[in-house]
Design a protein around this motif. Sequence first.
Motif, mmCIF file in Angstrom:
data_model
loop_
_atom_site.group_PDB
_atom_site.id
_atom_site.type_symbol
_atom_site.label_atom_id
_atom_site.label_comp_id
_atom_site.label_asym_id
_atom_site.label_seq_id
_atom_site.Cartn_x
_atom_site.Cartn_y
_atom_site.Cartn_z
ATOM 1 N N LYS A 49 73.030 -8.816 37.345
ATOM 2 C CA LYS A 49 71.714 -8.365 37.770
ATOM 3 C C LYS A 49 71.822 -7.008 38.481
ATOM 4 C CE LYS A 49 67.983 -11.209 39.155
ATOM 5 N NZ LYS A 49 67.462 -12.102 40.124
ATOM 6 N N ILE A 50 70.825 -6.142 38.286
ATOM 7 C CA ILE A 50 70.811 -4.836 38.950
ATOM 8 C C ILE A 50 70.138 -4.995 40.309
ATOM 9 C CG2 ILE A 50 69.930 -2.490 38.841
ATOM 10 C CD1 ILE A 50 70.096 -2.677 35.824
ATOM 11 N N ASP A 51 70.763 -4.425 41.307
ATOM 12 C CA ASP A 51 70.243 -4.529 42.662
ATOM 13 C C ASP A 51 69.005 -3.633 42.802
ATOM 14 O OD1 ASP A 51 69.872 -4.951 45.340
ATOM 15 O OD2 ASP A 51 71.685 -3.865 45.972
ATOM 16 N N PRO A 52 67.811 -4.184 43.135
ATOM 17 C CA PRO A 52 66.603 -3.365 43.252
ATOM 18 C C PRO A 52 66.642 -2.383 44.423
ATOM 19 C CG PRO A 52 66.132 -5.679 43.760
ATOM 20 C CD PRO A 52 67.556 -5.597 43.318
ATOM 21 N N LYS A 53 67.533 -2.570 45.382
ATOM 22 C CA LYS A 53 67.636 -1.640 46.512
ATOM 23 C C LYS A 53 68.094 -0.253 46.062
ATOM 24 C CE LYS A 53 68.908 -5.274 49.683
ATOM 25 N NZ LYS A 53 70.003 -5.802 50.479
ATOM 26 N N PHE A 61 66.978 1.411 43.626
ATOM 27 C CA PHE A 61 65.863 2.178 43.098
ATOM 28 C C PHE A 61 64.638 2.137 43.977
ATOM 29 C CE2 PHE A 61 68.484 0.913 39.491
ATOM 30 C CZ PHE A 61 68.723 2.165 38.937
ATOM 31 N N SER A 62 64.806 2.085 45.261
ATOM 32 C CA SER A 62 63.654 2.058 46.158
ATOM 33 C C SER A 62 62.949 3.406 46.120
ATOM 34 C CB SER A 62 64.089 1.695 47.580
ATOM 35 O OG SER A 62 65.015 2.640 48.050
ATOM 36 N N HIS A 121 64.221 7.865 46.523
ATOM 37 C CA HIS A 121 64.495 8.349 45.169
ATOM 38 C C HIS A 121 65.021 9.786 45.219
ATOM 39 C CE1 HIS A 121 63.814 9.429 40.963
ATOM 40 N NE2 HIS A 121 63.990 8.131 40.740
#
Length: 192
Positions: free
Chosen positions: A3-7, A9-10, A14
């Motif tokens: 799974k890709i960590d959503p943190k 791409f906050s 950016h």
Amino acid sequence: MSKIDPKLFSAHEHALEKEYDVCPKCGGELQHRNSKSGPFLGCSQYPSCDYSRALHQQDHSLDKVLPGTECPECGEELMLRQGRYGMFIGCSAFPSCQHIESAQPQAQSTPEINCPSCNKGKLAARQSRYGKTFYACNAYPKCSYAVNDQPIAKPCPDCGWKLLVIKKTAAGKREVCPQKSCSYKSAPLVEI
């Protein structure tokens, strides 16, 4: 599958959000802007903050003093400079002395040929803004006669016009009458 960590791409962190610096006057964000003199960075708080700076720094490393030269107007040394339209020679005492001259070598001297239109001026070699050489009457505002090819002081055998021009054609150089109403062309010239 991992799974890709959503943190990663906050939105607030950016990489493209803070493309430029912050304004040193008001703290606002600097934005890329364009004007007739080129791109620049300007404050996003404009018109309340008028801070701006050039996007690309001007390179004045091409300005070279020409030792042994003297300005004809003030006596200071002349400099070779890069300007908006290319290289030129200007006085080192600029802005108090505004003397400038062309850095381009002068076109080869042509024999003095009388202007066939006004009979008062002489045809002189000039350069267009695109760098092409043409020949125009030196009594310019009063006489606007000009030809694109090198003139020679020979009258046209067909119409009697006071000069011919040397024109390059597929067959070689020819003497041609510059008058539109005349179609005289000599045989190809033999170059020695």
